[in-house]
Design a protein around this motif. Structure first.
Motif, PDB file in Angstrom:
ATOM      1  N   ASP A 167     -42.558 112.836  17.739  1.00 29.90           N
ATOM      2  CA  ASP A 167     -42.437 111.378  17.789  1.00 29.90           C
ATOM      3  C   ASP A 167     -42.610 110.897  19.230  1.00 29.90           C
ATOM      4  O   ASP A 167     -41.749 111.150  20.069  1.00 29.90           O
ATOM      5  CB  ASP A 167     -41.075 110.948  17.254  1.00 29.90           C
ATOM      6  N   PRO A 168     -43.747 110.244  19.539  1.00 35.65           N
ATOM      7  CA  PRO A 168     -44.848 109.898  18.627  1.00 35.65           C
ATOM      8  C   PRO A 168     -45.695 111.111  18.265  1.00 35.65           C
ATOM      9  O   PRO A 168     -45.666 112.134  18.957  1.00 35.65           O
ATOM     10  CB  PRO A 168     -45.652 108.882  19.426  1.00 35.65           C
ATOM     11  N   TRP A 169     -46.446 110.956  17.173  1.00 41.64           N
ATOM     12  CA  TRP A 169     -47.352 112.015  16.725  1.00 41.64           C
ATOM     13  C   TRP A 169     -48.778 111.479  16.835  1.00 41.64           C
ATOM     14  O   TRP A 169     -49.104 110.442  16.280  1.00 41.64           O
ATOM     15  CB  TRP A 169     -47.043 112.393  15.286  1.00 41.64           C
ATOM     16  N   SER A 170     -49.633 112.191  17.556  1.00 45.21           N
ATOM     17  CA  SER A 170     -51.022 111.789  17.753  1.00 45.21           C
ATOM     18  C   SER A 170     -51.949 112.700  16.961  1.00 45.21           C
ATOM     19  O   SER A 170     -51.809 113.932  17.006  1.00 45.21           O
ATOM     20  CB  SER A 170     -51.403 111.846  19.242  1.00 45.21           C
ATOM     21  N   VAL A 171     -52.880 112.100  16.258  1.00 46.90           N
ATOM     22  CA  VAL A 171     -53.849 112.839  15.447  1.00 46.90           C
ATOM     23  C   VAL A 171     -55.249 112.473  15.926  1.00 46.90           C
ATOM     24  O   VAL A 171     -55.621 111.291  15.904  1.00 46.90           O
ATOM     25  CB  VAL A 171     -53.717 112.493  13.949  1.00 46.90           C
ATOM     26  N   PRO A 172     -56.046 113.437  16.381  1.00 46.47           N
ATOM     27  CA  PRO A 172     -57.427 113.109  16.746  1.00 46.47           C
ATOM     28  C   PRO A 172     -58.177 112.510  15.556  1.00 46.47           C
ATOM     29  O   PRO A 172     -58.053 113.003  14.429  1.00 46.47           O
ATOM     30  CB  PRO A 172     -58.019 114.464  17.155  1.00 46.47           C
ATOM     31  N   LEU A 173     -58.934 111.465  15.798  1.00 48.46           N
ATOM     32  CA  LEU A 173     -59.699 110.861  14.712  1.00 48.46           C
ATOM     33  C   LEU A 173     -60.632 111.875  14.064  1.00 48.46           C
ATOM     34  O   LEU A 173     -60.879 111.810  12.852  1.00 48.46           O
ATOM     35  CB  LEU A 173     -60.507 109.666  15.225  1.00 48.46           C
ATOM     36  N   ALA A 174     -61.108 112.817  14.852  1.00 51.07           N
ATOM     37  CA  ALA A 174     -62.023 113.837  14.325  1.00 51.07           C
ATOM     38  C   ALA A 174     -61.345 114.743  13.299  1.00 51.07           C
ATOM     39  O   ALA A 174     -62.032 115.402  12.507  1.00 51.07           O
ATOM     40  CB  ALA A 174     -62.583 114.679  15.472  1.00 51.07           C
ATOM     41  N   ASP A 175     -60.003 114.785  13.302  1.00 53.32           N
ATOM     42  CA  ASP A 175     -59.269 115.640  12.355  1.00 53.32           C
ATOM     43  C   ASP A 175     -58.968 114.940  11.040  1.00 53.32           C
ATOM     44  O   ASP A 175     -58.558 115.580  10.070  1.00 53.32           O
ATOM     45  CB  ASP A 175     -57.945 116.105  12.971  1.00 53.32           C
ATOM     46  N   ILE A 176     -59.143 113.625  10.989  1.00 53.69           N
ATOM     47  CA  ILE A 176     -58.809 112.868   9.781  1.00 53.69           C
ATOM     48  C   ILE A 176     -59.975 112.926   8.806  1.00 53.69           C
ATOM     49  O   ILE A 176     -61.118 112.673   9.168  1.00 53.69           O
ATOM     50  CB  ILE A 176     -58.485 111.399  10.134  1.00 53.69           C
ATOM     51  N   ILE A 177     -59.673 113.281   7.564  1.00 58.99           N
ATOM     52  CA  ILE A 177     -60.731 113.399   6.566  1.00 58.99           C
ATOM     53  C   ILE A 177     -60.649 112.317   5.493  1.00 58.99           C
ATOM     54  O   ILE A 177     -61.598 112.112   4.741  1.00 58.99           O
ATOM     55  CB  ILE A 177     -60.742 114.793   5.895  1.00 58.99           C
ATOM     56  N   ASP A 178     -59.519 111.614   5.414  1.00 57.06           N
ATOM     57  CA  ASP A 178     -59.417 110.540   4.428  1.00 57.06           C
ATOM     58  C   ASP A 178     -58.324 109.565   4.846  1.00 57.06           C
ATOM     59  O   ASP A 178     -57.393 109.923   5.576  1.00 57.06           O
ATOM     60  CB  ASP A 178     -59.097 111.103   3.043  1.00 57.06           C
ATOM     61  N   VAL A 179     -58.456 108.327   4.359  1.00 49.62           N
ATOM     62  CA  VAL A 179     -57.493 107.259   4.621  1.00 49.62           C
ATOM     63  C   VAL A 179     -57.252 106.544   3.296  1.00 49.62           C
ATOM     64  O   VAL A 179     -58.195 106.274   2.546  1.00 49.62           O
ATOM     65  CB  VAL A 179     -58.017 106.243   5.658  1.00 49.62           C
ATOM     66  N   GLU A 180     -55.986 106.253   3.005  1.00 49.34           N
ATOM     67  CA  GLU A 180     -55.628 105.566   1.767  1.00 49.34           C
ATOM     68  C   GLU A 180     -54.732 104.376   2.060  1.00 49.34           C
ATOM     69  O   GLU A 180     -53.901 104.429   2.964  1.00 49.34           O
ATOM     70  CB  GLU A 180     -54.872 106.497   0.822  1.00 49.34           C
ATOM     71  N   TRP A 181     -54.881 103.345   1.239  1.00 51.77           N
ATOM     72  CA  TRP A 181     -54.013 102.166   1.306  1.00 51.77           C
ATOM     73  C   TRP A 181     -53.558 101.813  -0.094  1.00 51.77           C
ATOM     74  O   TRP A 181     -54.348 101.881  -1.046  1.00 51.77           O
ATOM     75  CB  TRP A 181     -54.784 100.990   1.907  1.00 51.77           C
ATOM     76  N   ARG A 182     -52.283 101.455  -0.230  1.00 46.29           N
ATOM     77  CA  ARG A 182     -51.745 100.954  -1.487  1.00 46.29           C
ATOM     78  C   ARG A 182     -50.956  99.686  -1.199  1.00 46.29           C
ATOM     79  O   ARG A 182     -50.269  99.600  -0.191  1.00 46.29           O
ATOM     80  CB  ARG A 182     -50.822 101.991  -2.148  1.00 46.29           C
ATOM     81  N   PRO A 183     -51.027  98.700  -2.090  1.00 48.41           N
ATOM     82  CA  PRO A 183     -50.365  97.421  -1.828  1.00 48.41           C
ATOM     83  C   PRO A 183     -48.904  97.405  -2.254  1.00 48.41           C
ATOM     84  O   PRO A 183     -48.478  98.208  -3.100  1.00 48.41           O
ATOM     85  CB  PRO A 183     -51.174  96.452  -2.689  1.00 48.41           C
ATOM     86  N   ASN A 184     -48.144  96.496  -1.665  1.00 50.21           N
ATOM     87  CA  ASN A 184     -46.825  96.155  -2.189  1.00 50.21           C
ATOM     88  C   ASN A 184     -47.040  95.115  -3.288  1.00 50.21           C
ATOM     89  O   ASN A 184     -47.149  93.932  -3.013  1.00 50.21           O
ATOM     90  CB  ASN A 184     -45.958  95.542  -1.078  1.00 50.21           C
ATOM     91  N   GLU A 185     -47.116  95.562  -4.505  1.00 50.82           N
ATOM     92  CA  GLU A 185     -47.448  94.649  -5.591  1.00 50.82           C
ATOM     93  C   GLU A 185     -46.622  95.011  -6.810  1.00 50.82           C
ATOM     94  O   GLU A 185     -46.739  96.116  -7.360  1.00 50.82           O
ATOM     95  CB  GLU A 185     -48.940  94.720  -5.913  1.00 50.82           C
ATOM     96  N   ARG A 186     -45.792  94.071  -7.238  1.00 53.59           N
ATOM     97  CA  ARG A 186     -44.857  94.347  -8.317  1.00 53.59           C
ATOM     98  C   ARG A 186     -45.561  94.768  -9.597  1.00 53.59           C
ATOM     99  O   ARG A 186     -45.110  95.670 -10.305  1.00 53.59           O
ATOM    100  CB  ARG A 186     -43.994  93.105  -8.572  1.00 53.59           C
ATOM    101  N   ARG A 187     -46.690  94.129  -9.908  1.00 54.54           N
ATOM    102  CA  ARG A 187     -47.346  94.448 -11.183  1.00 54.54           C
ATOM    103  C   ARG A 187     -47.929  95.849 -11.213  1.00 54.54           C
ATOM    104  O   ARG A 187     -48.220  96.381 -12.279  1.00 54.54           O
ATOM    105  CB  ARG A 187     -48.420  93.404 -11.500  1.00 54.54           C
ATOM    106  N   PHE A 188     -48.128  96.460 -10.058  1.00 52.25           N
ATOM    107  CA  PHE A 188     -48.589  97.847 -10.028  1.00 52.25           C
ATOM    108  C   PHE A 188     -47.410  98.821  -9.959  1.00 52.25           C
ATOM    109  O   PHE A 188     -47.604 100.036 -10.031  1.00 52.25           O
ATOM    110  CB  PHE A 188     -49.493  98.085  -8.813  1.00 52.25           C
ATOM    111  N   GLY A 189     -46.203  98.292  -9.775  1.00 51.10           N
ATOM    112  CA  GLY A 189     -45.021  99.151  -9.698  1.00 51.10           C
ATOM    113  C   GLY A 189     -45.016 100.042  -8.477  1.00 51.10           C
ATOM    114  O   GLY A 189     -44.557 101.185  -8.534  1.00 51.10           O
ATOM    115  N   LEU A 190     -45.517  99.539  -7.353  1.00 47.90           N
ATOM    116  CA  LEU A 190     -45.694 100.363  -6.162  1.00 47.90           C
ATOM    117  C   LEU A 190     -44.991  99.792  -4.954  1.00 47.90           C
ATOM    118  O   LEU A 190     -44.825  98.582  -4.831  1.00 47.90           O
ATOM    119  CB  LEU A 190     -47.187 100.454  -5.797  1.00 47.90           C
TER     120      LEU A 190
END
Length: 238
Positions: A167-190
């Motif tokens: 903490d902090p944790w640094s990740v080289p962009l070259a090491d990242i293979i995927d990115v995900e986003w999920r919403p705060n949305e009640r109807r999706f239960g998430l």
């Protein structure tokens, strides 16, 4: 070709007749104060080259024109796992003039055929992501991009498992293979989150509350988090 402008309750599609569509979203189509309405307001206008399309359809059963994008053409679609589409329905446009919609669709199909646009996944992003900040604050961390690194700076409420990589944790962009986003949305239960994957990411991931590579998002910054995620995806996959 003639081109033309199709106006709908979902937004306006402006076809220049040469190979470019401009989509202008109608902010009033979403409920005020809700995530969909905020997304429409912030999206504004997007430029969609015909090379980004897999097909264009006019529904025989309903007055709707639908643009179907190739996979990996729009980073907002790719990073959201379908939630962006469910929230905004970004490429579906109800119409009142079927003859005009059919003509527009025919012109676009002719251009697709002339340019021999494949229906396979795009090899590069063809729709630009919206402008995004270089730093985004979430419930349990702040994410920032600088000097080729993605930095997780955890907040006090982040537990020991969250800080397992430092903490902090640094990740080289070259090491990242995927990115995900999920919403705060009640109807999706998430609960919303933004998370990354690297070659070292386990197949069975901990919940975002405990995952060092995830930031739980705030409802008020959901749109910023989505735009940040899409921009990050284009950095790791140009």
């Amino acid at each position: 070709m003639a081109g033309g402008e199709l106006k709908s309750t979902n937004g306006t599609v402006d076809w220049d007749g040469a190979g470019t569509l401009r989509v202008r979203y109608d902010a009033s189509a979403g409920e005020p104060g809700k995530l969909a309405g905020s997304l429409r307001t912030r999206l504004g206008e997007r430029v969609v080259p015909v090379e980004a399309l897999q097909a264009v359809e006019v529904s025989p059963d309903a007055p709707v024109l639908r643009l179907i994008l190739r996979e990996q053409a729009d980073p907002l679609q790719s990073v959201s796992g379908g939630y962006f589409d469910a929230l905004v329905d970004p490429y579906t446009f109800p119409f009142t003039d079927r003859a005009f919609a059919e003509r527009l669709a025919t012109e676009i199909r002719v251009t697709l055929a002339r340019r021999d646009v494949p229906t396979t996944s795009a090899v590069r992003w063809l729709v630009a992501p919206p402008v995004a900040p270089d730093e985004i604050e979430g419930r349990d961390a702040t994410l920032s991009v600088a000097n080729g690194q993605l930095v997780f700076a955890y907040k006090r409420l982040a537990g020991r498992r969250k800080r397992a990589n430092g903490d902090p944790w640094s990740v080289p962009l070259a090491d990242i293979i995927d990115v995900e986003w999920r919403p705060n949305e009640r109807r999706f239960g998430l609960g919303g989150f933004l998370r990354i994957s690297t070659a070292r990411t386990p197949l069975e991931r901990p919940k975002p509350r405990h995952d060092p590579a995830a930031m739980r998002t705030e409802r008020r910054t959901d749109v910023d988090a989505l735009f940040f995620a899409a921009r990050l995806l284009t950095r790791i996959r140009p």
